[in-house]
Design a protein around this motif. Structure first.
Motif, PDB file in Angstrom:
ATOM      1  N   LYS A   1       0.841  -1.193   0.000  1.00 44.92           N
ATOM      2  CA  LYS A   1       0.000   0.000   0.000  1.00 44.92           C
ATOM      3  C   LYS A   1       0.880   1.248   0.000  1.00 44.92           C
ATOM      4  CE  LYS A   1      -3.883  -2.309   0.904  1.00 44.92           C
ATOM      5  NZ  LYS A   1      -5.126  -2.280   0.247  1.00 44.92           N
ATOM      6  N   ASN A   2       0.404   2.286  -0.685  1.00 42.10           N
ATOM      7  CA  ASN A   2       1.079   3.573  -0.679  1.00 42.10           C
ATOM      8  C   ASN A   2       0.445   4.405   0.436  1.00 42.10           C
ATOM      9  OD1 ASN A   2       2.219   6.043  -1.157  1.00 42.10           O
ATOM     10  ND2 ASN A   2       1.449   6.254  -3.230  1.00 42.10           N
ATOM     11  N   VAL A   3       1.226   4.706   1.476  1.00 43.35           N
ATOM     12  CA  VAL A   3       0.702   5.406   2.647  1.00 43.35           C
ATOM     13  C   VAL A   3       1.493   6.692   2.860  1.00 43.35           C
ATOM     14  CG1 VAL A   3       0.248   5.253   5.129  1.00 43.35           C
ATOM     15  CG2 VAL A   3       0.082   3.199   3.702  1.00 43.35           C
ATOM     16  N   LYS A   4       0.758   7.798   2.947  1.00 44.38           N
ATOM     17  CA  LYS A   4       1.357   9.101   3.260  1.00 44.38           C
ATOM     18  C   LYS A   4       0.716   9.619   4.534  1.00 44.38           C
ATOM     19  CE  LYS A   4       2.071  10.750  -1.491  1.00 44.38           C
ATOM     20  NZ  LYS A   4       1.752  11.862  -2.407  1.00 44.38           N
ATOM     21  N   VAL A   5       1.538  10.245   5.378  1.00 42.69           N
ATOM     22  CA  VAL A   5       1.030  10.867   6.597  1.00 42.69           C
ATOM     23  C   VAL A   5       1.481  12.326   6.589  1.00 42.69           C
ATOM     24  CG1 VAL A   5       1.027  10.867   9.114  1.00 42.69           C
ATOM     25  CG2 VAL A   5       1.149   8.693   7.873  1.00 42.69           C
ATOM     26  N   TYR A   6       0.520  13.231   6.514  1.00 42.52           N
ATOM     27  CA  TYR A   6       0.797  14.663   6.594  1.00 42.52           C
ATOM     28  C   TYR A   6       0.744  15.047   8.059  1.00 42.52           C
ATOM     29  CZ  TYR A   6       0.191  14.709   1.590  1.00 42.52           C
ATOM     30  OH  TYR A   6       0.343  14.470   0.242  1.00 42.52           O
TER      31      TYR A   6
ATOM     32  N   GLN B   1       3.183   6.077  15.710  1.00 39.83           N
ATOM     33  CA  GLN B   1       3.410   4.940  16.609  1.00 39.83           C
ATOM     34  C   GLN B   1       2.555   3.743  16.200  1.00 39.83           C
ATOM     35  OE1 GLN B   1       2.716   6.333  20.592  1.00 39.83           O
ATOM     36  NE2 GLN B   1       4.503   7.677  20.576  1.00 39.83           N
ATOM     37  N   TYR B   2       1.317   3.996  15.815  1.00 40.57           N
ATOM     38  CA  TYR B   2       0.408   2.926  15.406  1.00 40.57           C
ATOM     39  C   TYR B   2       0.946   2.219  14.169  1.00 40.57           C
ATOM     40  CZ  TYR B   2      -3.980   0.529  14.465  1.00 40.57           C
ATOM     41  OH  TYR B   2      -4.938  -0.429  14.248  1.00 40.57           O
ATOM     42  N   PHE B   3       1.364   2.986  13.168  1.00 38.92           N
ATOM     43  CA  PHE B   3       1.910   2.387  11.955  1.00 38.92           C
ATOM     44  C   PHE B   3       3.201   1.626  12.251  1.00 38.92           C
ATOM     45  CE2 PHE B   3      -0.245   5.534   8.814  1.00 38.92           C
ATOM     46  CZ  PHE B   3      -1.427   4.828   8.924  1.00 38.92           C
TER      47      PHE B   3
ATOM     48  N   LEU C   1       6.366  10.232   5.501  1.00 34.75           N
ATOM     49  CA  LEU C   1       6.030  11.289   6.450  1.00 34.75           C
ATOM     50  C   LEU C   1       6.279  12.644   5.785  1.00 34.75           C
ATOM     51  CD1 LEU C   1       5.126  11.579   9.398  1.00 34.75           C
ATOM     52  CD2 LEU C   1       7.528  11.753  10.008  1.00 34.75           C
ATOM     53  N   LEU C   2       5.250  13.496   5.785  1.00 36.44           N
ATOM     54  CA  LEU C   2       5.343  14.800   5.137  1.00 36.44           C
ATOM     55  C   LEU C   2       5.024  15.883   6.163  1.00 36.44           C
ATOM     56  CD1 LEU C   2       3.388  13.439   2.160  1.00 36.44           C
ATOM     57  CD2 LEU C   2       5.695  14.320   1.943  1.00 36.44           C
TER      58      LEU C   2
ATOM     59  N   VAL D   1      -3.207   9.371   3.728  1.00 34.96           N
ATOM     60  CA  VAL D   1      -3.656   8.984   2.394  1.00 34.96           C
ATOM     61  C   VAL D   1      -3.155   7.566   2.145  1.00 34.96           C
ATOM     62  CG1 VAL D   1      -3.661   9.541  -0.057  1.00 34.96           C
ATOM     63  CG2 VAL D   1      -3.536  11.392   1.626  1.00 34.96           C
ATOM     64  N   ILE D   2      -4.099   6.650   1.955  1.00 31.13           N
ATOM     65  CA  ILE D   2      -3.773   5.253   1.711  1.00 31.13           C
ATOM     66  C   ILE D   2      -4.314   4.885   0.341  1.00 31.13           C
ATOM     67  CG2 ILE D   2      -4.087   2.869   2.489  1.00 31.13           C
ATOM     68  CD1 ILE D   2      -4.575   4.052   5.327  1.00 31.13           C
ATOM     69  N   ASN D   3      -3.390   4.691  -0.604  1.00 30.38           N
ATOM     70  CA  ASN D   3      -3.774   4.383  -1.994  1.00 30.38           C
ATOM     71  C   ASN D   3      -4.842   5.335  -2.511  1.00 30.38           C
ATOM     72  OD1 ASN D   3      -1.912   2.361  -2.154  1.00 30.38           O
ATOM     73  ND2 ASN D   3      -3.373   0.705  -1.928  1.00 30.38           N
ATOM     74  N   GLY D   4      -4.677   6.626  -2.241  1.00 25.88           N
ATOM     75  CA  GLY D   4      -5.585   7.643  -2.742  1.00 25.88           C
ATOM     76  C   GLY D   4      -6.791   7.919  -1.862  1.00 25.88           C
ATOM     77  N   GLU D   5      -7.042   7.081  -0.857  1.00 27.31           N
ATOM     78  CA  GLU D   5      -8.159   7.272   0.075  1.00 27.31           C
ATOM     79  C   GLU D   5      -7.715   8.220   1.182  1.00 27.31           C
ATOM     80  OE1 GLU D   5     -12.013   6.587   1.520  1.00 27.31           O
ATOM     81  OE2 GLU D   5     -11.175   5.534  -0.197  1.00 27.31           O
ATOM     82  N   VAL D   6      -8.422   9.328   1.339  1.00 29.15           N
ATOM     83  CA  VAL D   6      -8.033  10.369   2.296  1.00 29.15           C
ATOM     84  C   VAL D   6      -8.759  10.155   3.624  1.00 29.15           C
ATOM     85  CG1 VAL D   6      -7.965  12.856   2.734  1.00 29.15           C
ATOM     86  CG2 VAL D   6      -7.668  11.992   0.406  1.00 29.15           C
ATOM     87  N   ILE D   7      -7.974  10.163   4.702  1.00 25.20           N
ATOM     88  CA  ILE D   7      -8.506  10.037   6.055  1.00 25.20           C
ATOM     89  C   ILE D   7      -8.009  11.233   6.839  1.00 25.20           C
ATOM     90  CG2 ILE D   7      -8.608   8.631   8.129  1.00 25.20           C
ATOM     91  CD1 ILE D   7      -7.694   6.259   6.286  1.00 25.20           C
TER      92      ILE D   7
END
Length: 78
Positions: free
Chosen positions: A2-7, A20-22, A31-32, A57-63
């Protein structure tokens, strides 16, 4: 994978919790820091229509925020 980004930004307790969870689940993520990276800040606002951290953002899904059930579903964490 999975492509995972954290802003994120400094002094953001929920951001620290997400990291910490990830880490606890062995999830690789990009990490951005929106305070240090203007391109990341612009992407957060213009692409993902968010003004909050953490935004994940996980595979284009925004949370926006830490929504564990949704994160677990998208990453197949049980």
């Amino acid at each position: 994978m999975k492509n995972v980004k954290v802003y994120t930004q400094p002094a953001c307790p929920p951001c620290e919790f997400v990291k910490q969870y990830f880490d606890m689940h062995g999830i690789e993520y990009e990490l951005l820091n929106i305070k240090e990276d203007a391109d990341a800040r612009n992407e957060l606002i213009n692409t993902y229509d968010s003004l909050s951290t953490p935004t994940i953002v996980i595979n284009g899904e925004v949370i926006i925020g830490f929504k564990q059930e949704l994160i677990d579903d998208l990453l197949n964490i049980s």
